[in-house]
Design a protein around this motif. Structure first.
Motif, PDB file in Angstrom:
ATOM      1  N   LEU A 145      -8.863-120.499 -38.402  1.00 21.77           N
ATOM      2  CA  LEU A 145      -8.804-119.261 -39.184  1.00 21.77           C
ATOM      3  C   LEU A 145      -8.111-119.513 -40.529  1.00 21.77           C
ATOM      4  O   LEU A 145      -8.523-119.000 -41.569  1.00 21.77           O
ATOM      5  N   GLY A 146      -7.027-120.300 -40.485  1.00 24.03           N
ATOM      6  CA  GLY A 146      -6.338-120.620 -41.736  1.00 24.03           C
ATOM      7  C   GLY A 146      -7.240-121.361 -42.701  1.00 24.03           C
ATOM      8  O   GLY A 146      -7.184-121.137 -43.916  1.00 24.03           O
ATOM      9  N   MET A 147      -8.082-122.241 -42.158  1.00 24.98           N
ATOM     10  CA  MET A 147      -8.958-123.026 -43.035  1.00 24.98           C
ATOM     11  C   MET A 147     -10.018-122.149 -43.709  1.00 24.98           C
ATOM     12  O   MET A 147     -10.222-122.233 -44.922  1.00 24.98           O
ATOM     13  N   VAL A 148     -10.674-121.295 -42.924  1.00 24.22           N
ATOM     14  CA  VAL A 148     -11.785-120.531 -43.512  1.00 24.22           C
ATOM     15  C   VAL A 148     -11.294-119.433 -44.459  1.00 24.22           C
ATOM     16  O   VAL A 148     -12.072-118.949 -45.286  1.00 24.22           O
ATOM     17  N   PHE A 149     -10.016-119.052 -44.334  1.00 24.85           N
ATOM     18  CA  PHE A 149      -9.493-118.030 -45.240  1.00 24.85           C
ATOM     19  C   PHE A 149      -8.626-118.619 -46.350  1.00 24.85           C
ATOM     20  O   PHE A 149      -8.024-117.871 -47.113  1.00 24.85           O
ATOM     21  N   SER A 150      -8.533-119.941 -46.425  1.00 20.85           N
ATOM     22  CA  SER A 150      -7.724-120.562 -47.478  1.00 20.85           C
ATOM     23  C   SER A 150      -8.374-120.360 -48.836  1.00 20.85           C
ATOM     24  O   SER A 150      -9.584-120.495 -48.989  1.00 20.85           O
ATOM     25  N   SER A 151      -7.533-120.079 -49.812  1.00 23.40           N
ATOM     26  CA  SER A 151      -8.049-119.845 -51.157  1.00 23.40           C
ATOM     27  C   SER A 151      -7.848-121.040 -52.063  1.00 23.40           C
ATOM     28  O   SER A 151      -8.407-121.078 -53.146  1.00 23.40           O
ATOM     29  N   ASN A 152      -7.006-121.984 -51.644  1.00 21.06           N
ATOM     30  CA  ASN A 152      -6.890-123.188 -52.471  1.00 21.06           C
ATOM     31  C   ASN A 152      -7.184-124.420 -51.632  1.00 21.06           C
ATOM     32  O   ASN A 152      -6.998-124.424 -50.406  1.00 21.06           O
ATOM     33  N   ILE A 153      -7.671-125.440 -52.261  1.00 23.11           N
ATOM     34  CA  ILE A 153      -8.232-126.578 -51.549  1.00 23.11           C
ATOM     35  C   ILE A 153      -7.157-127.441 -50.889  1.00 23.11           C
ATOM     36  O   ILE A 153      -7.437-128.097 -49.890  1.00 23.11           O
ATOM     37  N   ILE A 154      -5.940-127.450 -51.416  1.00 24.04           N
ATOM     38  CA  ILE A 154      -4.875-128.205 -50.758  1.00 24.04           C
ATOM     39  C   ILE A 154      -4.514-127.539 -49.437  1.00 24.04           C
ATOM     40  O   ILE A 154      -4.341-128.198 -48.407  1.00 24.04           O
ATOM     41  N   GLN A 155      -4.412-126.233 -49.464  1.00 23.09           N
ATOM     42  CA  GLN A 155      -4.139-125.478 -48.242  1.00 23.09           C
ATOM     43  C   GLN A 155      -5.288-125.657 -47.244  1.00 23.09           C
ATOM     44  O   GLN A 155      -5.050-125.825 -46.039  1.00 23.09           O
ATOM     45  N   LEU A 156      -6.508-125.631 -47.747  1.00 19.16           N
ATOM     46  CA  LEU A 156      -7.673-125.849 -46.880  1.00 19.16           C
ATOM     47  C   LEU A 156      -7.592-127.223 -46.228  1.00 19.16           C
ATOM     48  O   LEU A 156      -7.858-127.371 -45.025  1.00 19.16           O
ATOM     49  N   PHE A 157      -7.194-128.235 -46.996  1.00 20.16           N
ATOM     50  CA  PHE A 157      -7.085-129.592 -46.449  1.00 20.16           C
ATOM     51  C   PHE A 157      -6.041-129.650 -45.329  1.00 20.16           C
ATOM     52  O   PHE A 157      -6.248-130.294 -44.293  1.00 20.16           O
ATOM     53  N   ILE A 158      -4.910-128.977 -45.545  1.00 18.05           N
ATOM     54  CA  ILE A 158      -3.852-129.002 -44.515  1.00 18.05           C
ATOM     55  C   ILE A 158      -4.357-128.381 -43.214  1.00 18.05           C
ATOM     56  O   ILE A 158      -4.194-128.949 -42.124  1.00 18.05           O
ATOM     57  N   PHE A 159      -4.992-127.221 -43.299  1.00 14.64           N
ATOM     58  CA  PHE A 159      -5.524-126.594 -42.088  1.00 14.64           C
ATOM     59  C   PHE A 159      -6.656-127.450 -41.498  1.00 14.64           C
ATOM     60  O   PHE A 159      -6.841-127.503 -40.286  1.00 14.64           O
ATOM     61  N   TRP A 160      -7.417-128.083 -42.365  1.00 14.15           N
ATOM     62  CA  TRP A 160      -8.510-128.964 -41.927  1.00 14.15           C
ATOM     63  C   TRP A 160      -7.962-130.062 -41.030  1.00 14.15           C
ATOM     64  O   TRP A 160      -8.480-130.327 -39.944  1.00 14.15           O
ATOM     65  N   GLU A 161      -6.908-130.729 -41.481  1.00 19.02           N
ATOM     66  CA  GLU A 161      -6.331-131.806 -40.695  1.00 19.02           C
ATOM     67  C   GLU A 161      -5.618-131.283 -39.460  1.00 19.02           C
ATOM     68  O   GLU A 161      -5.527-131.976 -38.440  1.00 19.02           O
ATOM     69  N   LEU A 162      -5.103-130.064 -39.536  1.00 23.54           N
ATOM     70  CA  LEU A 162      -4.509-129.469 -38.330  1.00 23.54           C
ATOM     71  C   LEU A 162      -5.570-129.264 -37.248  1.00 23.54           C
ATOM     72  O   LEU A 162      -5.286-129.425 -36.058  1.00 23.54           O
ATOM     73  N   THR A 163      -6.799-128.918 -37.659  1.00 23.54           N
ATOM     74  CA  THR A 163      -7.860-128.816 -36.652  1.00 23.54           C
ATOM     75  C   THR A 163      -8.155-130.179 -36.038  1.00 23.54           C
ATOM     76  O   THR A 163      -8.461-130.274 -34.847  1.00 23.54           O
ATOM     77  N   SER A 164      -8.050-131.233 -36.847  1.00 23.95           N
ATOM     78  CA  SER A 164      -8.267-132.591 -36.303  1.00 23.95           C
ATOM     79  C   SER A 164      -7.191-132.944 -35.284  1.00 23.95           C
ATOM     80  O   SER A 164      -7.478-133.495 -34.213  1.00 23.95           O
ATOM     81  N   ILE A 165      -5.946-132.615 -35.615  1.00 23.43           N
ATOM     82  CA  ILE A 165      -4.836-132.964 -34.722  1.00 23.43           C
ATOM     83  C   ILE A 165      -4.902-132.154 -33.431  1.00 23.43           C
ATOM     84  O   ILE A 165      -4.758-132.690 -32.328  1.00 23.43           O
ATOM     85  N   THR A 166      -5.122-130.838 -33.557  1.00 23.19           N
ATOM     86  CA  THR A 166      -5.150-130.003 -32.353  1.00 23.19           C
ATOM     87  C   THR A 166      -6.382-130.307 -31.499  1.00 23.19           C
ATOM     88  O   THR A 166      -6.305-130.261 -30.264  1.00 23.19           O
ATOM     89  N   SER A 167      -7.507-130.641 -32.130  1.00 22.40           N
ATOM     90  CA  SER A 167      -8.675-131.012 -31.330  1.00 22.40           C
ATOM     91  C   SER A 167      -8.434-132.345 -30.632  1.00 22.40           C
ATOM     92  O   SER A 167      -8.896-132.552 -29.501  1.00 22.40           O
ATOM     93  N   PHE A 168      -7.698-133.238 -31.281  1.00 21.97           N
ATOM     94  CA  PHE A 168      -7.319-134.499 -30.628  1.00 21.97           C
ATOM     95  C   PHE A 168      -6.525-134.218 -29.349  1.00 21.97           C
ATOM     96  O   PHE A 168      -6.761-134.817 -28.289  1.00 21.97           O
ATOM     97  N   MET A 169      -5.590-133.280 -29.436  1.00 21.70           N
ATOM     98  CA  MET A 169      -4.791-132.947 -28.253  1.00 21.70           C
ATOM     99  C   MET A 169      -5.649-132.298 -27.175  1.00 21.70           C
ATOM    100  O   MET A 169      -5.471-132.546 -25.981  1.00 21.70           O
ATOM    101  N   LEU A 170      -6.604-131.460 -27.593  1.00 20.27           N
ATOM    102  CA  LEU A 170      -7.434-130.768 -26.607  1.00 20.27           C
ATOM    103  C   LEU A 170      -8.447-131.704 -25.953  1.00 20.27           C
ATOM    104  O   LEU A 170      -8.666-131.641 -24.736  1.00 20.27           O
ATOM    105  N   ILE A 171      -9.065-132.568 -26.758  1.00 17.23           N
ATOM    106  CA  ILE A 171     -10.033-133.511 -26.178  1.00 17.23           C
ATOM    107  C   ILE A 171      -9.329-134.469 -25.213  1.00 17.23           C
ATOM    108  O   ILE A 171      -9.867-134.825 -24.174  1.00 17.23           O
ATOM    109  N   GLY A 172      -8.107-134.871 -25.574  1.00  7.16           N
ATOM    110  CA  GLY A 172      -7.343-135.753 -24.698  1.00  7.16           C
ATOM    111  C   GLY A 172      -6.435-135.003 -23.755  1.00  7.16           C
ATOM    112  O   GLY A 172      -5.383-135.538 -23.372  1.00  7.16           O
ATOM    113  N   TYR A 173      -6.822-133.786 -23.401  1.00  6.69           N
ATOM    114  CA  TYR A 173      -5.940-132.952 -22.556  1.00  6.69           C
ATOM    115  C   TYR A 173      -5.580-133.650 -21.251  1.00  6.69           C
ATOM    116  O   TYR A 173      -4.443-133.634 -20.811  1.00  6.69           O
ATOM    117  N   TRP A 174      -6.600-134.299 -20.616  1.00 10.72           N
ATOM    118  CA  TRP A 174      -6.318-135.051 -19.389  1.00 10.72           C
ATOM    119  C   TRP A 174      -5.878-136.452 -19.779  1.00 10.72           C
ATOM    120  O   TRP A 174      -6.702-137.375 -19.899  1.00 10.72           O
TER     121      TRP A 174
END
Length: 773
Positions: A109-138
Motif C-alpha cells: 500500500l505504501g508503494m502504490v500511494f508513494s508520491s516520490n520515487i525514493i519513498q517508492l523504492f523504500i517500500f518496493w524493497e520492503l516488499t522484497s524483504i517481507t516476501s522473503f520472510m513469507l516465502i521462507g516461512y517454513w
C-alpha cells in the motif's frame, strides 16, 4: 497495528487471523472512501517534510491507478487472512505469520500511494524483504529457504537497478516527486528527448521485470511456490508480482509513444508470454502450473502496456488494466482452490489426482469457473479482457504494418492457446477423469466454510464482472486508465460486439487449444526429455552455477584476505593509510615541521612525555604478554595525566575507565594463551615491519604537529571547523561532546550497529551450537 499482534494473540488465541483480516478491512474502507473523488477526476495528495536538505518529502499520491491497486491489495488481503484461519495449523507461529502478512500488505500500500520515487523504492524493497520472510516461512524446509533466497536475490537486485534509473530520472527532471512530473507536460517531453532517456528506461525496466518475473528473471517465481498457499495466493495473484506491472503503468506517461518503449516492454512481454505458457506443460505441481500461468498472464499485461506509437501512446492501456483486475480475481481464486485440494489430498502432484469432482463438487465448480475465466471462456471476466487483448494486438499490428501486422496478433493467439490448454489441464487433471485411489486418502470431503467462502466470493466476482462489466469499468478501470494516460478515458465493454475479428481469434484459440490439449502429455514428455538431455540449457542451471560458484569464489577470496593471524590485517590497514592518506598529504604540504613549534616545556611535562615514550617502546620490545600489557596500560594512564594537565578531567576519567577495563580484559585473555611471544621473525620480515611502522609513525607525528595549523593551504586546522560551527550548527559549547554526539553522530551510530550485528552473530553461533547438540 501489526506490531501489537503478539498482544492480540494472547486474547484471541488461535483466531488471531480475524484480527489481521479486520486490519485489512479497515485498509479497504480507507481506500474505498477515495473512490468517488478519483471517479470525478480529483486526485488525493498530501505530504510532510522528511529530508528537506535533499528536497525529499514523505508524500502520498492517490489517482485511479493507486486506488485500483489499493482495492486489490486490501480486498484480496481480507480473503487471504480469513482463509488462513483454517488453512494454517494451530501449531504454527501464527503471530509471526500474520505479522509478516500485514507488513507485506502495508509495504504494498505504501508503494502504490508513494508520491516520490525514493519513498517508492523504500517500500518496493520492503516488499522484497517481507516476501522473503513469507516465502521462507517454513525455515526448516531446504526448498523454502532456497526459494526465499532466490526471490530476494533477484527482486532486490532488480530494485538496485531501478533505483539507479530513478536517480537518472532525477538528473533529467530535477525532482523526485512523481506527481510533479506527471502534471508537467514539458517535463515529460524533456524526458523523452533527453540523451539519458534509454539509459533510465532500461534500468527501471530491469527492476520491474525482476519483480514481475518477466524475461530471464522468471525463475524465482516457481520456487516461491514453497510458501504456504495463502501466501502464494496473496503475493503471486494480486500483489508482489504486480508491483512490477504497477511500475510499468506508473512510468507509462514518461516513456511511452517511443520505439524503445514498444520494443523493450512489448517485446519482453510477448516472449515471456509464449515461453512461460509453453513451459507450464511439464509442470506436475498444481502450484507450479499456476506459477507459470501467472508469469504468462503478467506478460499479457506487459505486452499490452507496451503497445504504443507516437500518435497513439496508450493503445493497450485499458485492456491491460482490465486484465490486471480480472487476473487478481481468478488467479487468487485458483490458488485458494489449489490450497483446498492440497489440504484434502495431502499432495500437490497433479499426476496423483483425478476424479475429485465427486468428493468436492463445490470446490470443483469454483475452480472450474476460475480456470475457465483464465482460459478466456465467456461469459466470465477473463473473456472480456482477453478480447480487448486481441483487439489491441490487431490495432498495434495494423498501425505498424508489414510482417508485424500479422505476427503480433498471431503471437497473441498462440499465447491464448497455451493459456487455454493449461487451464483445461488444471480442471481435467484434478477434478475430471477417474480417481487414482492408490495415491489419495480414502475419505475426502469439502473444506469448512472458512476455507470455502473466500474462493467462492472471488468466483462470484468473476461471474459478476463478466456479466455486468460496467460497474467495475466505471468505478475502477476508467479512473485507473485515466491515471495512466493523463486524460479522461471512457470505455464500452460488453460480452457481445458482433462477429468481430477479435471474436474470430477467440474461436480459433478455443479450437486450437482443444487440439493442443490432446497432445499435452506428449509435449510435456518431450520437454522432460530435452531437459534431461540438455540440463545446461536452462536459466535455473546458470543461476545455480553462479550462486554456488560465488560461494566457492568467496571462500577462496576469504581464505586469502582473512588468513587468521592479526598481523596481515594490520599490515594491510597501515599500507592503505600510507597510500590514501599520508602520500597525498605529503605531496601538498609546504613544510613537514611547523616553524613555530614551542620547545619551551616545563621539566615535569617533559618527564611525563619521556615516560610515555619509554612505555611505548616497552610495548614493542618486551617478550612476555603480561609485561607488554602492563606497558600498554602505562601508556594509557600516562596520557590520562596529560589530559589532567590540560584541564580536561572528563577525558581523563574516560581514559582511566577505558584503560582499566581493557587491562582487565587483556589479563583474562592471556590466561588462556602462551605467556611469551612465539613469532620467529626473519631479518627480511623484521626490516619490512620496521619500515612500515616507521613510515606510519613519522606520518602520524607530522600530521599531529600540523593538526593545529592546517597541513597545507587553503586547508585549515582540524579544530578550526569545530570551533567555528559547534555553536551555530549543534547549539553546544562543549566541543568534545558536540563532536561525539553531533558531528560524529553517524559514526557513533555505525559503531553501535556493528556491535549489535556482532552480538547477533555471537548469539546465532551459540544457538546453532546448542541446536546441533
Amino acid at each position: 497495528m501489526a506490531g501489537i499482534l503478539p498482544a492480540a494473540e494472547k486474547v484471541l488465541k488461535k483466531r488471531i487471523g480475524w484480527y489481521a483480516a479486520a486490519i485489512a478491512l479497515m485498509s479497504l474502507l480507507l481506500v474505498a472512501q477515495a473512490v468517488p473523488s478519483v471517479v470525478n477526476g480529483e486526485n488525493i495528495q498530501g505530504s510532510v517534510p522528511w529530508l528537506p536538505s535533499l528536497g525529499i518529502e514523505l508524500s502520498f499520491y492517490g489517482d485511479g491507478l493507486s486506488i485500483m491497486f489499493g482495492l486489490i491489495v486490501s480486498g484480496v488481503g481480507i480473503l487471504i487472512m480469513a482463509y488462513s484461519n483454517e488453512y494454517m495449523s494451530k501449531r504454527e507461529d501464527l503471530s509471526r505469520y500474520y505479522r509478516q502478512l500485514l507488513m507485506f500488505m502495508g509495504s504494498m500500500l505504501g508503494m502504490v500511494f508513494s508520491s516520490n520515487i525514493i519513498q517508492l523504492f523504500i517500500f518496493w524493497e520492503l516488499t522484497s524483504i517481507t516476501s522473503f520472510m513469507l516465502i521462507g516461512y517454513w525455515r526448516n524446509r531446504p526448498m523454502s529457504v532456497y526459494g526465499a533466497t532466490k526471490s530476494l536475490l533477484i527482486t532486490a537486485s532488480g530494485g538496485i537497478f531501478m533505483l539507479a534509473g530513478f536517480l537518472v530520472l532525477n538528473i533529467i527532471t530535477g525532482t523526485f516527486d512523481i506527481a510533479t512530473v506527471l502534471q508537467n507536460e514539458s517535463m515529460i517531453e524533456t524526458i523523452k528527448g533527453h540523451e539519458f532517456f534509454l539509459f533510465a528506461l532500461v534500468l527501471i525496466l530491469i527492476g520491474a521485470a525482476a519483480k514481475s518475473a518477466q524475461g530471464p528473471f522468471y525463475i524465482w517465481l516457481p520456487n516461491a511456490m514453497e510458501a504456504p498457499t495463502p501466501v502464494s495466493a496473496f503475493l503471486h495473484s494480486a500483489t508482489m508480482v504486480k508491483a512490477g506491472i504497477y511500475l510499468v503503468a506508473r512510468i507509462h506517461p514518461l516513456f511511452s509513444g517511443t520505439d524503445a518503449w514498444f520494443i523493450l516492454v512489448s517485446g519482453l512481454g510477448i516472449i515471456t508470454m509464449l515461453a512461460a505458457g509453453f513451459l507450464a506443460f511439464r509442470q506436475t505441481d498444481i502450484k507450479g502450473i499456476l506459477a507459470y500461468s501467472t508469469i504468462s498472464q503478467l506478460a499479457y499485461m506487459m505486452a499490452m502496456y507496451g503497445y504504443t506509437t507516437y500518435q497513439y501512446p496508450g493503445i493497450g492501456v485499458a485492456a491491460a488494466t482490465f486484465h490486471l483486475l480480472n487476473h487478481a480475481t481468478f488467479k487468487a481464486c485458483l490458488f485458494l482452490v489449489a490450497g483446498i485440494v492440497a489440504h484434502e489430498t495431502a499432495t500437490r502432484d497433479i499426476t496423483k489426482m483425478g476424479g475429485l469432482r465427486k468428493d468436492m463438487p463445490v470446490t470443483f465448480i469454483i475452480g472450474s469457473i476460475a480456470a475457465l475465466a483464465m482460459a478466456g471462456v465467456p461469459p466470465l471476466n477473463g473473456f472480456l479482457s482477453k478480447e480487448m487483448f486481441y483487439e489491441s494486438s490487431l490495432e498495434m499490428g495494423h498501425l505498424l504494418g508489414g510482417p508485424l501486422e500479422y505476427l503480433i496478433p498471431a503471437a497473441a493467439v498462440l499465447g491464448g492457446v497455451f493459456t487455454f490448454a493449461y487451464s483445461i489441464r488444471f480442471i481435467d487433471g484434478i477434478f475430471l477423469g477417474k480417481r487414482r485411489s492408490e495415491h489419495l486418502p480414502k475419505h475426502m470431503h469439502e473444506p469448512s466454510l472458512i476455507m470455502l467462502v473466500p474462493p467462492a466470493f472471488l468466483a462470484i466476482l468473476v461471474i459478476l464482472i463478466g456479466l455486468f462489466p460496467s460497474v467495475a469499468v466505471q468505478y475502477i478501470i476508467e479512473p485507473a486508465a485515466s491515471g495512466i494516460l493523463l486524460q479522461e478515458v471512457h470505455l464500452h465493454v460488453s460480452l457481445w460486439h458482433g462477429f468481430t475479428a477479435a471474436l474470430m481469434m477467440t474461436i480459433i484459440t478455443f479450437i486450437a487449444g482443444i487440439a493442443l490439449y490432446t497432445k499435452y502429455d506428449a509435449i510435456a514428455a518431450w520437454q522432460d526429455r530435452m531437459n534431461a538431455r540438455y540440463p545446461w540449457f536452462s536459466i535455473n542451471y546458470a543461476y545455480d552455477r553462479i550462486v554456488n560458484g560465488a560461494q566457492g569464489k568467496s571462500s577462496a577470496f576469504a581464505a586469502v584476505m582473512q588468513p587468521g593471524p592479526v598481523k596481515p590485517y594490520l599490515v594491510a590497514l597501515l599500507l592503505l593509510f600510507l597510500v590514501l592518506g599520508a602520500i597525498p598529504a605529503m605531496l601538498v604540504a609546504t613544510t613537514l615541521v611547523p616553524a613555530d613549534l614551542n620547545f619551551n616545556v616545563p621539566p615535569y611535562e617533559g618527564i611525563l612525555l619521556g615516560l610515555i615514550v619509554l612505555a611505548a617502546l616497552g610495548t614493542a620490545i618486551l617478550r612476555k604478554y603480561l609485561h607488554a600489557i602492563l606497558a600498554v596500560s602505562a601508556v594509557g594512564y600516562l596520557i590520562s595525566l596529560v589530559f589532567i594537565y590540560l584541564q580536561a578531567p572528563d577525558l581523563a576519567m574516560t581514559q582511566i575507565l577505558v584503560e582499566t577495563l581493557f587491562t582487565i580484559i587483556f589479563l583474562l585473555v592471556i590466561l588462556k594463551i602462551p605467556q611469551t611471544f612465539r613469532e620467529n621473525l626473519t631479518r627480511s620480515v623484521l626490516a619490512r615491519d620496521l619500515l612500515i611502522s616507521s613510515a606510519v609513525g613519522i606520518t602520524v607525528l607530522v600530521l599531529l604537529l600540523n593538526a593545529t595549523q592546517g597541513i597545507a593551504s587553503p586547508f585549515e586546522s582540524i579544530s578550526y571547523y569545530f570551533i567555528e560551527n559547534s555553536v551555530p550548527l549543534a547549539r553546544g559549547h562543549n566541543m568534545v561532546n558536540v563532536i561525539l554526539v553531533d558531528f560524529r553522530g553517524y559514526d557513533t551510530l555505525g559503531e553501535i550497529v556493528v556491535i549489535c550485528l556482532a552480538g547477533l552473530g555471537v548469539y546465532n553461533l551459540i544457538k546453532s551450537r546448542s541446536d546441533s547438540k
